[in-house]
Design an enzyme around this catalytic site. Structure first.
Site, PDB file in Angstrom:
ATOM      1  N   LYS A 108       0.839  -1.206   0.000  1.00 48.68           N
ATOM      2  CA  LYS A 108       0.000   0.000   0.000  1.00 48.68           C
ATOM      3  C   LYS A 108       0.872   1.254   0.000  1.00 48.68           C
ATOM      4  CE  LYS A 108      -2.528   2.473   3.664  1.00 48.68           C
ATOM      5  NZ  LYS A 108      -1.365   3.049   4.348  1.00 48.68           N
ATOM      6  N   ASN A 109       1.811   1.321   0.919  1.00 47.15           N
ATOM      7  CA  ASN A 109       2.562   2.577   1.061  1.00 47.15           C
ATOM      8  C   ASN A 109       3.522   2.820  -0.102  1.00 47.15           C
ATOM      9  OD1 ASN A 109       1.155   3.162   3.350  1.00 47.15           O
ATOM     10  ND2 ASN A 109       2.776   2.551   4.773  1.00 47.15           N
ATOM     11  N   ARG A 122      -4.270  10.782   3.599  1.00 46.86           N
ATOM     12  CA  ARG A 122      -2.960  11.223   4.102  1.00 46.86           C
ATOM     13  C   ARG A 122      -1.961  11.341   2.931  1.00 46.86           C
ATOM     14  NH1 ARG A 122      -0.504  13.917   7.841  1.00 46.86           N
ATOM     15  NH2 ARG A 122       1.665  13.337   8.020  1.00 46.86           N
ATOM     16  N   CYS A 135      -5.278   8.462   9.120  1.00 45.67           N
ATOM     17  CA  CYS A 135      -5.564   7.849  10.426  1.00 45.67           C
ATOM     18  C   CYS A 135      -5.314   8.832  11.554  1.00 45.67           C
ATOM     19  CB  CYS A 135      -4.666   6.630  10.645  1.00 45.67           C
ATOM     20  SG  CYS A 135      -5.254   5.140   9.856  1.00 45.67           S
ATOM     21  N   ARG A 138       0.255  14.965  13.099  1.00 47.68           N
ATOM     22  CA  ARG A 138       1.082  14.481  11.976  1.00 47.68           C
ATOM     23  C   ARG A 138       1.507  15.676  11.127  1.00 47.68           C
ATOM     24  NH1 ARG A 138      -1.623   9.027   9.641  1.00 47.68           N
ATOM     25  NH2 ARG A 138       0.479   8.613   8.895  1.00 47.68           N
ATOM     26  N   PRO A 139       2.528  16.396  11.603  1.00 47.04           N
ATOM     27  CA  PRO A 139       2.953  17.592  10.874  1.00 47.04           C
ATOM     28  C   PRO A 139       3.607  17.230   9.538  1.00 47.04           C
ATOM     29  CG  PRO A 139       4.496  17.112  12.655  1.00 47.04           C
ATOM     30  CD  PRO A 139       3.380  16.099  12.762  1.00 47.04           C
ATOM     31  N   ILE A 140       3.683  18.213   8.633  1.00 49.27           N
ATOM     32  CA  ILE A 140       4.413  17.978   7.376  1.00 49.27           C
ATOM     33  C   ILE A 140       5.516  19.040   7.210  1.00 49.27           C
ATOM     34  CG2 ILE A 140       2.527  16.753   6.217  1.00 49.27           C
ATOM     35  CD1 ILE A 140       2.046  19.358   4.600  1.00 49.27           C
ATOM     36  N   ASP A 141       6.020  19.499   8.365  1.00 49.90           N
ATOM     37  CA  ASP A 141       7.042  20.549   8.325  1.00 49.90           C
ATOM     38  C   ASP A 141       8.303  20.118   7.574  1.00 49.90           C
ATOM     39  OD1 ASP A 141       7.121  18.851  10.748  1.00 49.90           O
ATOM     40  OD2 ASP A 141       9.012  19.894  11.111  1.00 49.90           O
ATOM     41  N   GLN A 142       8.650  18.815   7.647  1.00 53.15           N
ATOM     42  CA  GLN A 142       9.877  18.369   6.965  1.00 53.15           C
ATOM     43  C   GLN A 142       9.690  18.343   5.448  1.00 53.15           C
ATOM     44  OE1 GLN A 142      12.828  18.003   8.731  1.00 53.15           O
ATOM     45  NE2 GLN A 142      11.416  18.839  10.263  1.00 53.15           N
ATOM     46  N   ASP A 162       3.537   0.313  12.315  1.00 56.90           N
ATOM     47  CA  ASP A 162       2.273  -0.198  11.783  1.00 56.90           C
ATOM     48  C   ASP A 162       1.965  -1.619  12.248  1.00 56.90           C
ATOM     49  OD1 ASP A 162       1.902   2.152  10.490  1.00 56.90           O
ATOM     50  OD2 ASP A 162       2.230   1.397   8.461  1.00 56.90           O
ATOM     51  N   ILE A 183       7.376   6.414  17.216  1.00 59.11           N
ATOM     52  CA  ILE A 183       7.129   7.153  15.973  1.00 59.11           C
ATOM     53  C   ILE A 183       5.942   8.105  16.122  1.00 59.11           C
ATOM     54  CG2 ILE A 183       6.715   6.972  13.475  1.00 59.11           C
ATOM     55  CD1 ILE A 183       9.292   5.569  14.210  1.00 59.11           C
ATOM     56  N   ARG A 186      -9.193   0.255   3.786  1.00 56.96           N
ATOM     57  CA  ARG A 186      -8.226   1.173   3.163  1.00 56.96           C
ATOM     58  C   ARG A 186      -6.902   0.481   2.915  1.00 56.96           C
ATOM     59  NH1 ARG A 186      -7.255   5.061   7.271  1.00 56.96           N
ATOM     60  NH2 ARG A 186      -5.326   5.117   6.141  1.00 56.96           N
TER      61      ARG A 186
HETATM   62  C1  UD1 Z   1       4.155   6.631   6.636  1.00 53.02           C
HETATM   63  C2  UD1 Z   1       3.155   5.528   6.360  1.00 53.02           C
HETATM   64  C3  UD1 Z   1       2.527   5.036   7.656  1.00 53.02           C
HETATM   65  C4  UD1 Z   1       3.601   4.647   8.658  1.00 53.02           C
HETATM   66  C5  UD1 Z   1       4.624   5.754   8.824  1.00 53.02           C
HETATM   67  C6  UD1 Z   1       5.810   5.338   9.677  1.00 53.02           C
HETATM   68  C7  UD1 Z   1       2.377   6.133   4.157  1.00 53.02           C
HETATM   69  C8  UD1 Z   1       1.245   6.656   3.330  1.00 53.02           C
HETATM   70  N1  UD1 Z   1       2.145   6.048   5.477  1.00 53.02           N
HETATM   71  O1  UD1 Z   1       3.409   7.700   7.219  1.00 53.02           O
HETATM   72  O2  UD1 Z   1       1.721   3.898   7.349  1.00 53.02           O
HETATM   73  O3  UD1 Z   1       2.980   4.409   9.915  1.00 53.02           O
HETATM   74  O4  UD1 Z   1       5.141   6.137   7.541  1.00 53.02           O
HETATM   75  O5  UD1 Z   1       6.458   4.245   9.126  1.00 53.02           O
HETATM   76  O6  UD1 Z   1       3.420   5.763   3.654  1.00 53.02           O
HETATM   77  N2  UD1 Z   1       7.048  13.953  11.094  1.00 53.02           N
HETATM   78  C9  UD1 Z   1       7.325  15.270  11.389  1.00 53.02           C
HETATM   79  N3  UD1 Z   1       7.353  16.169  10.364  1.00 53.02           N
HETATM   80  C10 UD1 Z   1       7.113  15.812   9.080  1.00 53.02           C
HETATM   81  C11 UD1 Z   1       6.846  14.459   8.781  1.00 53.02           C
HETATM   82  C12 UD1 Z   1       6.817  13.544   9.808  1.00 53.02           C
HETATM   83  O7  UD1 Z   1       7.524  15.627  12.536  1.00 53.02           O
HETATM   84  O8  UD1 Z   1       7.153  16.672   8.207  1.00 53.02           O
HETATM   85  C13 UD1 Z   1       7.030  12.953  12.171  1.00 53.02           C
HETATM   86  C14 UD1 Z   1       5.657  12.289  12.325  1.00 53.02           C
HETATM   87  O9  UD1 Z   1       4.796  13.063  13.141  1.00 53.02           O
HETATM   88  C15 UD1 Z   1       6.036  10.985  12.949  1.00 53.02           C
HETATM   89  C16 UD1 Z   1       7.391  10.659  12.284  1.00 53.02           C
HETATM   90  O10 UD1 Z   1       7.891  11.890  11.799  1.00 53.02           O
HETATM   91  O11 UD1 Z   1       6.235  11.158  14.326  1.00 53.02           O
HETATM   92  C17 UD1 Z   1       7.336   9.669  11.159  1.00 53.02           C
HETATM   93  O12 UD1 Z   1       6.349  10.059  10.232  1.00 53.02           O
HETATM   94  P1  UD1 Z   1       6.413   9.691   8.691  1.00 53.02           P
HETATM   95  O13 UD1 Z   1       7.489   8.679   8.455  1.00 53.02           O
HETATM   96  O14 UD1 Z   1       6.441  10.933   7.897  1.00 53.02           O
HETATM   97  O15 UD1 Z   1       5.012   8.982   8.479  1.00 53.02           O
HETATM   98  P2  UD1 Z   1       4.059   9.152   7.257  1.00 53.02           P
HETATM   99  O16 UD1 Z   1       4.836   9.353   5.993  1.00 53.02           O
HETATM  100  O17 UD1 Z   1       2.961  10.083   7.590  1.00 53.02           O
END
Ligand code: UD1
Length: 418
Positions: free
Chosen positions: A22-23, A93, A117, A122-126, A305, A327, A397
């Protein structure tokens, strides 16, 4: 709303074939927007999240053919749209990958802030830090993300947290940037490597995916190609755990055993027997399981997961085990449901302490999120009596034909369609 009724106490026995990841698929589908030509994806899992993303591309103007359930052919040459503000995009997501892909293709994008979920903030700052380093301007207002650039220029980007999403998203934009991008502290998950392999087959120049430093040399053109999605590590892990929990004996086919090493190691530590073959793995559950400690970590560590399904298994073990979730900040919501079945689990912040050897008894459960749903199903398979799992929209999903696959393994499970 659909629900599953499961009669517990039947060991899983036989063979199960794992679907495409899926991912990985959720990264590959937006990546096709970068190709000037036709892309054919095979081993695409037929699940809601993936179908929703295919639908989003179709609404954007891509021509899509589906010769069978698991093969999708995309022609995105007629896509002219960089704005995608519909409800499906908001709910998903992984729609955040449209930012990287559309920035790469059109140098501009407008989408809603992504959902997904509910497992904590779940920030996207990075992701944003990466796009800005490549020269894009990113604005977030009223739940809408707008990003645009005159041109994208390669840069050195150090990621403050290891993020799968940010790593893939920045790769999607950087493949079309001018010059070289170096991504440090990158995620190493198999699906990061899968997306990089696909992009390279389309003409990109990415080196180092699977290590924590990825070097991307931008290219001006990318072309269509044919590609096979890797097997789903998490689906495979779910069936491995279910096999051990039910004291079953299951051959799990169409997998890459290396991707499952952290799970195999923990199951062996608990006392299960595991035999690895080239592209399959046999998992045998044993009578007396030992309690263990688990900490979720980025790949190659134990995947977040799978901590929910693992919690159910730890309820069967002798002694006190712990799960530390490193995580996501709020991924123990499912514990309430397991407690209602008789599980003894104490949550303290990011750790859950599980006292094993408690009998679980069937009841009505709500699948609070995707992987919690998988845990509920496994709990139903081992519990005394009947378990009813509701809120299947989460489970659907991410798991292809779950009840059919379980039925094939001898489970007593039925979906009631309301
Ligand atoms: C992806 C997977 C999800 C899995 C997760 C961790 C997809 C669609 N989803 O989610 O199933 O549980 O990886 O293996 O592939 N973070 C920040 N800033 C950011 C991005 C992330 O602080 O900009 C933090 C998140 O809050 C979290 C950690 O980094 O604590 C890891 O998140 P991330 O690896 O980005 O997870 P997703 O890509 O959302």
């Amino acid at each position: 709303m659909d629900r599953l009724i499961i009669e517990g106490g039947h060991p899983l026995k036989g063979e199960v074939t794992i679907a495409g990841a899926k991912n990985a698929a959720l990264g590959l589908i937006p990546a096709v927007l970068l190709a000037e030509g036709v892309c054919k994806l095979e081993n695409v899992p037929n699940i809601k999240d993936v179908n929703r993303f295919i639908n989003i591309l179709s609404k954007m103007g891509a021509k899509i053919e589906r010769p069978n359930n698991n093969t999708v052919i995309f022609d995105t040459s007629s896509v002219a749209q960089y704005e995608m503000m519909d409800d499906e995009t908001r709910k998903m997501r992984a729609s955040y990958y449209l930012i990287g892909a559309l920035l790469g293709r059109f140098k501009k994008v407008v989408i809603p802030f992504p959902g997904g979920c509910n497992i904590g903030v779940r920030p996207i700052d990075q992701h944003i830090k990466g796009f800005e380093a490549l020269g894009a301007k990113v604005e977030i207002e009223h739940g809408i993300i707008k990003a645009y650039a005159d041109e994208l220029i390669g840069a050195s980007i150090y990621m403050d947290v290891v993020s799968v999403g940010a790593t893939i998203n920045i790769m999607l934009a950087a493949v079309r940037a001018k010059g070289v991008t170096i991504l440090e502290n990158a995620a190493k998950e198999p699906h990061v490597v899968d997306v990089a392999n696909f992009l390279n087959l389309m003409g990109a120049n990415i080196k180092g995916a699977g290590t924590d430093i990825i070097k991307i040399t931008g290219v001006s053109k990318m072309h269509g190609c044919e590609y096979m999605v890797i097997p789903d590590q998490i689906e495979a892990g779910t069936y491995m755990i279910a096999a051990v929990a039910t004291k079953g004996d299951v051959l799990i086919k169409n997998i890459i055993p290396k991707h499952l090493e952290s799970i195999s190691a923990k199951l062996i530590e608990m006392g299960a027997e595991i035999f690895e073959y080239d592209d399959s793995i046999r998992v045998i559950g044993k009578e007396n399981l030992r309690a263990i400690n688990i900490k979720t970590l980025p790949y190659p560590g134990f995947p977040t997961d799978l901590q929910q399904p693992m919690a159910v298994l730890m309820c069967m073990a002798q002694g006190l085990g712990t799960i530390t979730e490193s995580i996501f900040e709020n991924r123990f919501k499912y514990v309430d449901e397991l407690q209602r079945m008789g599980a003894e689990i104490l949550v303290n912040g990011r750790a859950a302490m599980i006292s094993g050897k408690k009998k679980l008894s069937g009841t009505k459960l709500s699948a609070t999120d995707l992987r919690a749903g998988a845990a509920m199903v496994i709990a139903g398979l081992v519990a005394d009596g009947k378990t009813e799992v509701t809120e299947l929209k989460h489970l659907d999903r991410g798991y292809e034909n779950m009840e059919q696959k379980l039925l094939g393994l001898g489970a007593k499970i039925v979906r009631i369609r309301d």
